[in-house]
Scaffold this active site. Structure first.
Site, PDB file in Angstrom:
ATOM      1  N   GLY A  51      35.544  43.092  47.797  1.00 47.55           N
ATOM      2  CA  GLY A  51      34.392  43.642  47.085  1.00 47.55           C
ATOM      3  C   GLY A  51      33.355  44.286  47.985  1.00 47.55           C
ATOM      4  N   ALA A 111      31.428  29.205  54.140  1.00 47.23           N
ATOM      5  CA  ALA A 111      30.189  29.741  54.729  1.00 47.23           C
ATOM      6  C   ALA A 111      28.978  28.854  54.445  1.00 47.23           C
ATOM      7  CB  ALA A 111      29.930  31.147  54.187  1.00 47.23           C
ATOM      8  N   LEU A 138      28.167  36.654  49.544  1.00 50.41           N
ATOM      9  CA  LEU A 138      28.976  35.594  48.945  1.00 50.41           C
ATOM     10  C   LEU A 138      28.875  35.662  47.429  1.00 50.41           C
ATOM     11  CD1 LEU A 138      28.220  32.289  50.901  1.00 50.41           C
ATOM     12  CD2 LEU A 138      29.842  34.080  51.451  1.00 50.41           C
ATOM     13  N   TYR A 223      22.068  42.492  41.100  1.00 50.52           N
ATOM     14  CA  TYR A 223      22.364  43.371  39.973  1.00 50.52           C
ATOM     15  C   TYR A 223      21.250  43.234  38.941  1.00 50.52           C
ATOM     16  CZ  TYR A 223      24.788  45.644  36.156  1.00 50.52           C
ATOM     17  OH  TYR A 223      25.100  46.503  35.138  1.00 50.52           O
ATOM     18  N   TYR A 233      23.000  38.359  32.109  1.00 54.48           N
ATOM     19  CA  TYR A 233      22.849  38.568  33.556  1.00 54.48           C
ATOM     20  C   TYR A 233      21.402  38.376  34.016  1.00 54.48           C
ATOM     21  CZ  TYR A 233      24.373  39.599  38.169  1.00 54.48           C
ATOM     22  OH  TYR A 233      24.667  39.444  39.496  1.00 54.48           O
ATOM     23  N   LEU A 269      30.707  46.723  39.008  1.00 58.55           N
ATOM     24  CA  LEU A 269      32.067  47.146  39.361  1.00 58.55           C
ATOM     25  C   LEU A 269      33.041  46.012  39.138  1.00 58.55           C
ATOM     26  CD1 LEU A 269      31.608  49.042  42.731  1.00 58.55           C
ATOM     27  CD2 LEU A 269      32.428  49.989  40.588  1.00 58.55           C
TER      28      LEU A 269
END
Ligand code: NAD
Length: 398
Positions: A51, A111, A138, A223, A233, A269
């Site tokens: 990504g 991570a 991430l 986003y 979202y 995307l």
């Protein structure tokens, strides 16, 4: 062996090594065809294997000529099981970087953990001295804390039950889905996983170890999207985490003298992360149709190349009123959003292919796992055991 796609829900559990390499090389070739960017020279990318993170690593290396360290969380092949796509992507990236004489090393591990932070710090000290860009990309469903506590992120609304259209990716049918509201604990857990706490932990740890250049840029991705996706979202549990991410950027810039932290708001995307969000895949497939017709459609690599070239590594970075970099600008153009709004209430199972770029959605989906790449012979036998050059091969002892 001959590798075929095997999908489970919104992921594919196999990946094609040659197809993944073709996908990475296509992105590298795109960047090489663009003007070079006078940008960072030593870059750490967290979440570097797929990504937006992979696109950031590719752009840093092949547009700016940067040495890169990528942190990934992927699986090598084992027995008849293929490696994850991110593993094959990282192998292909390193091979090409090595061919071009660019330093590239990869650390595979969680991570969020202190162990991986320590490994990265040691590697930077040993090989690069310092880094001047840290990309935090991430996207994870969970975070394990040092004491073993696990936080799971949720994709829910925060303001009562929310119902809207969604596409069922099993059969491309359109139906109404209801998404329940997240509890305060679920919101808190989502902020723990996808908010800015771990990003800041990374930047502070690198700073304390003397691994940051005099002027270090760090960036995380977010986003915003149009109103129709807001309940799930921007105003949903993930939006709360992104709010925290943005506040963390402002805090780091304020508190750390030689650090400038940015949020870049990117386009919606198809990635492994976005396929998991209800409502969003339908929005994406309509958006693809509209943006392709307008000639403004971009994928991850086009987005990040434009971010570096036009917005971030220019004399004065171009940010909005809230200080955010915006490469969702073409997605959010009023004419594009108007066209999506016109389609949204009319889309049904019967007309889904007329209004939605279903073919484009699935092409992106399969290509993420190395399938449907032009020029790849999928009938050919391939070796699924592909090493990442900088990762020592584990020898299995009986
Ligand atoms: P992605 O799933 O392709 O990438 C996420 C990466 O994180 C992968 O490389 C994965 O291996 C890695 N990762 C996950 N957990 C990890 C861990 N514990 N340790 C190390 N690596 C780990 O998703 P993406 O869409 O590229 O998401 C990256 C960022 O971009 C996210 O912050 C996402 O919210 C943001 N974003 C995505 C979109 C979109 O539409 N896809 C739009 C705007 C912003």
């Amino acid at each position: 062996m001959i590798v075929e796609p095997k999908t489970r829900g919104f992921i594919c559990i196999t990946a094609h090594p040659v197809g993944c390499a073709a996908n990475v090389n296509r992105q590298i070739d795109y960047v090489l065809a663009q003007p070079k960017v006078d940008g960072p020279k030593k870059v750490l990318v967290l979440g570097a294997s797929t990504g937006y993170g992979l696109a950031s690593r590719i752009t840093s290396a092949f547009s700016c000529g940067a040495a890169t360290i990528g942190v990934i969380f992927d699986k090598p092949a084992s027995g008849n099981r293929t490696a994850s796509a991110g593993w094959y992507n990282s192998a292909a990236f390193e091979q090409r970087a090595n061919q071009e004489g660019l330093y590239a090393k990869t650390i595979n591990g969680d991570a969020f953990s202190q162990e991986v932070k320590d490994q990265v710090i040691n590697l930077i000290k040993q090989d690069l001295g310092q880094v001047d860009l840290i990309v935090y990309s991430l996207a994870s469903p969970r975070r394990t804390m040092a004491d073993g506590t696990i936080y799971n992120s949720v994709l829910k609304s925060t303001d009562g039950e929310y119902t809207n259209r969604s596409i069922d990716l099993k059969d491309n049918s359109i139906s109404m889905v209801s998404i329940s509201a997240a509890s305060p604990e679920e919101i808190e857990a989502t902020v723990k996983v996808m908010g800015g706490e771990d990003w800041q932990d990374w930047v502070v740890a690198l700073d304390q170890a003397g691994c940051l250049a005099d002027h270090t840029v760090t960036m995380a991705y977010s986003y915003l999207g149009p109103e129709l996706t807001h309940p799930i979202y921007l105003k949903g549990s993930i939006g709360r985490a992104k709010e925290h991410l943005h506040a963390t950027a402002q805090k780091m810039t304020r508190d750390m003298q030689h650090v400038t932290a940015y949020i870049s708001v990117n386009k919606a995307l198809v990635t492994q992360a976005s396929a998991a969000i209800p409502v969003v895949p339908l929005y994406i497939s309509i958006l693809y149709k509209v943006m392709k017709a307008a000639g403004t459609h971009e994928g991850c690599i086009e987005q990040i190349a434009r971010l570096y070239q036009d917005k971030l590594f220019v004399e004065n970075p171009i940010v909005d009123e809230a200080g955010r970099l915006r490469v969702d600008d073409w997605e959010m153009e009023p004419a594009i959003q108007q066209a999506v709004d016109n389609i949204w209430p009319n889309v049904r199972t019967e007309n889904v292919t007329e209004y939605c770029d279903i073919t484009g959605y699935w092409e992106d989906f399969y290509q993420m796992f190395g399938f449907q790449m032009p020029g790849v012979d999928y009938a050919a036998d391939v070796d699924i055991l592909v090493p990442i050059p900088s990762i020592p091969v584990e020898v299995e002892v009986d």
